[in-house]
Design a protein around this motif. Structure first.
Motif, PDB file in Angstrom:
ATOM      1  N   GLU A 115      73.323  49.515  62.274  1.00 26.76           N
ATOM      2  CA  GLU A 115      74.726  49.295  62.621  1.00 26.76           C
ATOM      3  C   GLU A 115      75.337  50.580  63.154  1.00 26.76           C
ATOM      4  N   VAL A 116      76.195  50.441  64.169  1.00 27.33           N
ATOM      5  CA  VAL A 116      76.932  51.593  64.688  1.00 27.33           C
ATOM      6  C   VAL A 116      78.047  51.894  63.679  1.00 27.33           C
ATOM      7  N   ALA A 117      77.995  53.069  63.059  1.00 29.04           N
ATOM      8  CA  ALA A 117      79.001  53.441  62.053  1.00 29.04           C
ATOM      9  C   ALA A 117      80.293  53.914  62.715  1.00 29.04           C
ATOM     10  N   GLU A 118      80.151  54.732  63.754  1.00 26.40           N
ATOM     11  CA  GLU A 118      81.340  55.182  64.474  1.00 26.40           C
ATOM     12  C   GLU A 118      81.001  55.514  65.914  1.00 26.40           C
ATOM     13  N   THR A 119      81.962  55.241  66.797  1.00 27.97           N
ATOM     14  CA  THR A 119      81.842  55.567  68.217  1.00 27.97           C
ATOM     15  C   THR A 119      83.240  55.529  68.808  1.00 27.97           C
ATOM     16  N   GLU A 120      83.368  55.997  70.038  1.00 29.04           N
ATOM     17  CA  GLU A 120      84.665  55.952  70.709  1.00 29.04           C
ATOM     18  C   GLU A 120      85.050  54.496  70.916  1.00 29.04           C
ATOM     19  N   PRO A 121      86.363  54.195  70.903  1.00 26.24           N
ATOM     20  CA  PRO A 121      86.791  52.799  71.090  1.00 26.24           C
ATOM     21  C   PRO A 121      86.370  52.258  72.461  1.00 26.24           C
ATOM     22  N   THR A 122      86.174  50.943  72.499  1.00 19.75           N
ATOM     23  CA  THR A 122      85.832  50.278  73.749  1.00 19.75           C
ATOM     24  C   THR A 122      87.081  50.232  74.625  1.00 19.75           C
ATOM     25  N   VAL A 123      86.922  50.582  75.893  1.00 16.63           N
ATOM     26  CA  VAL A 123      88.046  50.538  76.835  1.00 16.63           C
ATOM     27  C   VAL A 123      87.877  49.308  77.701  1.00 16.63           C
ATOM     28  N   LYS A 124      88.933  48.473  77.760  1.00 17.56           N
ATOM     29  CA  LYS A 124      88.870  47.238  78.566  1.00 17.56           C
ATOM     30  C   LYS A 124      88.575  47.582  80.020  1.00 17.56           C
ATOM     31  N   GLY A 125      87.733  46.781  80.627  1.00 18.26           N
ATOM     32  CA  GLY A 125      87.419  46.987  82.035  1.00 18.26           C
ATOM     33  C   GLY A 125      86.203  47.865  82.275  1.00 18.26           C
ATOM     34  N   GLN A 126      85.717  48.560  81.218  1.00 21.53           N
ATOM     35  CA  GLN A 126      84.506  49.368  81.399  1.00 21.53           C
ATOM     36  C   GLN A 126      83.318  48.427  81.503  1.00 21.53           C
TER      37      GLN A 126
END
Length: 170
Positions: A115-126
């Motif tokens: 599982e991904v514990a932490e990452t940058e938030p997903t940006v819409k449109g990427q």
């Protein structure tokens, strides 16, 4: 006699015909360089590959169970390798190479699901074609994931280099 594996080799084109090798001692892990002439003899050993299941962490060692006999063995963490330990999951199937009933090598599955514990938030449109972003996995290993992967997502990772393969299908 010591048991070694060839880490690398290079043919040296001389009138003698020599091979320059880097050898890794399978018991101690040390590497040495050696030259072999065409007339040198080397004995080939047969290694037995046995299926084991990872059971638990026991302080300085890790406990595995032979899937055929249900016997347990303990392997020192430094022997297993610090880079491999984070991938071990309870019940995980591994292959341990044995020579005369002594373990001399351990192979993890090529891929694990984490599982991904932490990452940058997903940006819409990427889109998935954008460059990858850093992520911390549930086992503490850092990797790079596509921009659409969010924290909490289960992903398939290569154990050899911690590279992202795909979003888990489970």
């Amino acid at each position: 006699a010591c048991i070694v594996a060839i880490a690398s080799m290079r043919l040296m084109l001389t009138w003698r015909g020599m091979v320059q090798t880097k050898l890794r001692n399978l018991r101690s892990g040390t590497q040495t360089e050696n030259r072999f002439r065409s007339e040198d003899k080397v004995e080939r050993v047969t290694l037995e590959q046995k299926d084991f299941s990872y059971l638990f962490d026991n302080g300085d060692s890790l406990v595995f169970m032979d899937d055929g006999t249900y016997e347990q063995i303990e392997l020192q963490k430094d022997w297993v390798g610090e880079e491999r330990i984070p991938y071990l999951q309870e019940g995980m199937k591994v292959v341990i190479e044995m020579h005369e009933e002594r373990p001399i090598g351990l192979s993890l599955p090529e891929q694990v699901t984490l599982e991904v514990a932490e990452t940058e938030p997903t940006v819409k449109g990427q889109t998935a074609s954008s460059s990858y972003k850093p992520a911390m996995l549930s086992n503490g290993v850092r990797t790079m994931v596509p921009p659409h992967i969010a924290a909490g997502t289960r992903v398939v990772i290569m154990t050899a280099d911690a590279s992202y393969v795909e979003r888990a299908k489970d």
